[in-house]
Design a protein around this motif. Structure first.
Motif, mmCIF file in Angstrom:
data_model
loop_
_atom_site.group_PDB
_atom_site.id
_atom_site.type_symbol
_atom_site.label_atom_id
_atom_site.label_comp_id
_atom_site.label_asym_id
_atom_site.label_seq_id
_atom_site.Cartn_x
_atom_site.Cartn_y
_atom_site.Cartn_z
ATOM 1 N N ALA A 195 0.831 -1.202 0.000
ATOM 2 C CA ALA A 195 0.000 0.000 0.000
ATOM 3 C C ALA A 195 0.870 1.259 0.000
ATOM 4 O O ALA A 195 0.549 2.244 -0.667
ATOM 5 N N MET A 196 1.990 1.214 0.743
ATOM 6 C CA MET A 196 2.910 2.350 0.759
ATOM 7 C C MET A 196 3.453 2.639 -0.637
ATOM 8 O O MET A 196 3.461 3.784 -1.098
ATOM 9 N N PHE A 197 3.889 1.575 -1.307
ATOM 10 C CA PHE A 197 4.417 1.753 -2.665
ATOM 11 C C PHE A 197 3.324 2.259 -3.596
ATOM 12 O O PHE A 197 3.572 3.099 -4.469
ATOM 13 N N PHE A 198 2.115 1.766 -3.382
ATOM 14 C CA PHE A 198 0.995 2.210 -4.217
ATOM 15 C C PHE A 198 0.795 3.715 -4.089
ATOM 16 O O PHE A 198 0.652 4.420 -5.098
ATOM 17 N N ILE A 199 0.816 4.223 -2.859
ATOM 18 C CA ILE A 199 0.625 5.666 -2.646
ATOM 19 C C ILE A 199 1.723 6.455 -3.356
ATOM 20 O O ILE A 199 1.453 7.415 -4.089
ATOM 21 N N VAL A 200 2.987 6.020 -3.147
ATOM 22 C CA VAL A 200 4.103 6.765 -3.726
ATOM 23 C C VAL A 200 3.987 6.830 -5.250
ATOM 24 O O VAL A 200 4.091 7.896 -5.857
ATOM 25 N N PHE A 201 3.719 5.697 -5.865
ATOM 26 C CA PHE A 201 3.670 5.694 -7.327
ATOM 27 C C PHE A 201 2.363 6.276 -7.851
ATOM 28 O O PHE A 201 2.296 6.732 -8.998
ATOM 29 N N ASP A 202 1.338 6.293 -6.988
ATOM 30 C CA ASP A 202 0.097 6.972 -7.350
ATOM 31 C C ASP A 202 0.335 8.474 -7.442
ATOM 32 O O ASP A 202 -0.136 9.144 -8.370
ATOM 33 N N ILE A 203 1.100 9.001 -6.479
ATOM 34 C CA ILE A 203 1.406 10.438 -6.488
ATOM 35 C C ILE A 203 2.285 10.780 -7.691
ATOM 36 O O ILE A 203 2.122 11.827 -8.320
ATOM 37 N N GLU A 204 3.190 9.852 -8.024
ATOM 38 C CA GLU A 204 3.989 10.053 -9.238
ATOM 39 C C GLU A 204 3.070 10.178 -10.454
ATOM 40 O O GLU A 204 3.240 11.070 -11.284
ATOM 41 N N LEU A 224 -14.934 8.331 6.850
ATOM 42 C CA LEU A 224 -13.902 9.234 6.346
ATOM 43 C C LEU A 224 -13.959 9.331 4.824
ATOM 44 O O LEU A 224 -13.699 10.389 4.248
ATOM 45 N N ILE A 225 -14.341 8.227 4.166
ATOM 46 C CA ILE A 225 -14.461 8.252 2.704
ATOM 47 C C ILE A 225 -15.538 9.254 2.284
ATOM 48 O O ILE A 225 -15.331 10.072 1.381
ATOM 49 N N VAL A 226 -16.697 9.203 2.975
ATOM 50 C CA VAL A 226 -17.776 10.150 2.662
ATOM 51 C C VAL A 226 -17.277 11.573 2.873
ATOM 52 O O VAL A 226 -17.537 12.478 2.075
ATOM 53 N N ALA A 277 -11.443 24.478 -8.165
ATOM 54 C CA ALA A 277 -10.162 23.787 -8.088
ATOM 55 C C ALA A 277 -10.380 22.330 -8.520
ATOM 56 O O ALA A 277 -10.326 21.411 -7.711
ATOM 57 N N GLU A 278 -10.619 22.165 -9.819
ATOM 58 C CA GLU A 278 -10.976 20.826 -10.307
ATOM 59 C C GLU A 278 -9.843 19.836 -10.106
ATOM 60 O O GLU A 278 -10.079 18.663 -9.767
ATOM 61 N N PHE A 279 -8.620 20.304 -10.318
ATOM 62 C CA PHE A 279 -7.472 19.404 -10.209
ATOM 63 C C PHE A 279 -7.338 18.864 -8.786
ATOM 64 O O PHE A 279 -7.165 17.660 -8.571
ATOM 65 N N ILE A 280 -7.452 19.783 -7.810
ATOM 66 C CA ILE A 280 -7.344 19.371 -6.412
ATOM 67 C C ILE A 280 -8.484 18.415 -6.062
ATOM 68 O O ILE A 280 -8.300 17.442 -5.327
ATOM 69 N N ALA A 281 -9.676 18.692 -6.606
ATOM 70 C CA ALA A 281 -10.819 17.817 -6.331
ATOM 71 C C ALA A 281 -10.540 16.401 -6.838
ATOM 72 O O ALA A 281 -10.805 15.421 -6.141
ATOM 73 N N ALA A 282 -9.984 16.315 -8.049
ATOM 74 C CA ALA A 282 -9.677 14.990 -8.611
ATOM 75 C C ALA A 282 -8.618 14.283 -7.769
ATOM 76 O O ALA A 282 -8.731 13.093 -7.483
ATOM 77 N N ILE A 283 -7.597 15.048 -7.343
ATOM 78 C CA ILE A 283 -6.548 14.448 -6.515
ATOM 79 C C ILE A 283 -7.119 13.977 -5.191
ATOM 80 O O ILE A 283 -6.774 12.904 -4.688
ATOM 81 N N ALA A 295 -9.213 9.450 -1.154
ATOM 82 C CA ALA A 295 -10.257 8.431 -1.062
ATOM 83 C C ALA A 295 -9.769 7.110 -1.650
ATOM 84 O O ALA A 295 -10.286 6.045 -1.319
ATOM 85 N N GLY A 296 -8.766 7.164 -2.530
ATOM 86 C CA GLY A 296 -8.255 5.934 -3.127
ATOM 87 C C GLY A 296 -7.083 5.378 -2.356
ATOM 88 O O GLY A 296 -7.230 4.469 -1.537
ATOM 89 N N ALA A 297 -5.899 5.959 -2.586
ATOM 90 C CA ALA A 297 -4.669 5.348 -2.089
ATOM 91 C C ALA A 297 -4.547 5.421 -0.570
ATOM 92 O O ALA A 297 -4.276 4.415 0.088
ATOM 93 N N ILE A 298 -4.764 6.597 0.009
ATOM 94 C CA ILE A 298 -4.531 6.749 1.447
ATOM 95 C C ILE A 298 -5.538 5.945 2.244
ATOM 96 O O ILE A 298 -5.220 5.377 3.283
ATOM 97 N N MET A 299 -6.761 5.850 1.707
ATOM 98 C CA MET A 299 -7.780 5.038 2.386
ATOM 99 C C MET A 299 -7.362 3.582 2.437
ATOM 100 O O MET A 299 -7.583 2.893 3.438
ATOM 101 N N VAL A 300 -6.770 3.077 1.332
ATOM 102 C CA VAL A 300 -6.293 1.694 1.303
ATOM 103 C C VAL A 300 -5.263 1.483 2.406
ATOM 104 O O VAL A 300 -5.303 0.504 3.153
ATOM 105 N N LEU A 301 -4.349 2.461 2.538
ATOM 106 C CA LEU A 301 -3.317 2.373 3.573
ATOM 107 C C LEU A 301 -3.958 2.351 4.962
ATOM 108 O O LEU A 301 -3.587 1.541 5.820
ATOM 109 N N PHE A 302 -4.936 3.234 5.180
ATOM 110 C CA PHE A 302 -5.630 3.289 6.465
ATOM 111 C C PHE A 302 -6.234 1.924 6.797
ATOM 112 O O PHE A 302 -6.098 1.428 7.910
ATOM 113 N N LEU A 303 -6.913 1.339 5.796
ATOM 114 C CA LEU A 303 -7.581 0.065 6.039
ATOM 115 C C LEU A 303 -6.561 -1.019 6.400
ATOM 116 O O LEU A 303 -6.793 -1.812 7.307
ATOM 117 N N PHE A 304 -5.428 -1.025 5.686
ATOM 118 C CA PHE A 304 -4.420 -2.041 5.984
ATOM 119 C C PHE A 304 -3.835 -1.831 7.372
ATOM 120 O O PHE A 304 -3.544 -2.803 8.074
#
Lengths: 118, 165
Positions: A64-73, B32-34, B48-54, B60-69
């Motif tokens: 998951a850490m690697f995913f975040i880093v490369f996602d930001i890339e 937190l996702i909501v 700020a469309e770009f920031i909204a997409a990020i 909601a995508g990557a960091i949430m996955v990390l949180f769940l793990f």
């Protein structure tokens, strides 16, 4: 301006609504019988071993850490793609340096065997 | 327009509260996702469309996955029982501290005077304006970002290496 995002809103509403309908329908139509046999935890036909809420291995966390880093890339590639033409070669070299530095990271991770599951 | 903002802000506040008050960490993560989506909507309102997409892709995508793990890496037994006994001093002290912090934050926000920003060149979208600045004026910070990400990669490997071997 904001009206352009109406389809996204409708899409999200349909997604949430569909979920709600599915849960509601199975709640209304499903039979609610409880027997001792039926309520025991189910694990592919055998008696359950251990607790379902076991701890996950730290490997998931690393991935998951690697995913975040490369996602930001990858995030940086979106604005770059928008102005690719006006920037020309300058932009290409710029992004090349950026990618190259992160490729070092990827090589490091690969070489260290952190991508291996075992 | 204003109505949409208040709806989104309300959703963000309520779900933010729900995140804090859940006993089960996994439910906090779901609220937190909501919350992230509501904040993304507010970014959209601010053009700020770009920031909204990020916000959606990264948070909601990557960091949430990390949180769940992380939550699942920690022990996920029954939610911890509420502390039965709490000292009166703890309660009073907590309330005083909370009120003081809120007042301090309000004061701080009131003090801020934002200078009028440079208007975006006409005919350019938000993403394009950001891109032009990022790849010309802010070239060095952009390249340094890759070093920062590299450090994050190495850090993750070093931290987890002892567990792997």
């Amino acid at each position: 301006m904001l009206i352009n995002y109406l389809p996204i809103l409708i899409y999200m509403l349909i997604a949430v609504g569909l979920l709600g309908v599915i849960v509601l329908l199975s709640e209304l139509l499903g039979k609610k019988t409880h027997t001792v046999q039926k309520d025991i935890p189910y694990e592919c036909g055998m008696d359950p071993i251990g607790d379902a809420r076991s701890r996950y291995t730290v490997r998931f966390y690393i991935i998951a850490m690697f995913f975040i880093v490369f996602d930001i890339e990858a995030i940086f590639l979106y604005p770059w793609g928008v102005v690719f033409k006006p920037l020309g070669w300058f932009g290409l070299v710029e992004m090349g340096v950026f990618i190259a530095i992160l490729a070092v990271g990827l090589a490091y991770v690969w070489g260290k065997g952190a991508l291996e599951w075992e | 327009m204003q109505i949409i903002f208040f709806i989104l802000a309300g959703v963000a506040l309520v779900t933010g509260g729900l995140v804090v008050f859940q006993r089960h960490p996994l439910r906090s993560a779901l609220w937190l996702i909501v919350n992230f989506f509501a904040v993304a909507g507010i970014y959209l309102l601010a053009h700020a469309e770009f920031i909204a997409a990020i916000q959606v892709i990264v948070y909601a995508g990557a960091i949430m996955v990390l949180f769940l793990f992380v939550i699942m890496l920690l022990n996920l037994r029954e939610p911890e029982a509420e502390a039965k006994f709490m000292h009166l001093g703890q309660k009073v002290g907590g309330i005083i501290l909370a009120v003081f912090t809120v007042l301090l934050l309000i004061y701080g926000v009131m003090q801020v005077v934002l200078p009028p920003g440079k208007a975006a060149p006409p005919g350019l979208g938000n993403t394009e304006s950001i891109a032009r600045l990022l790849f010309t004026d802010y070239l060095l910070p952009f390249e340094v970002t890759s070093v920062l990400l590299l450090v994050a990669i190495v850090g993750a490997v070093v931290l987890a290496k002892s567990k792997l071997k």
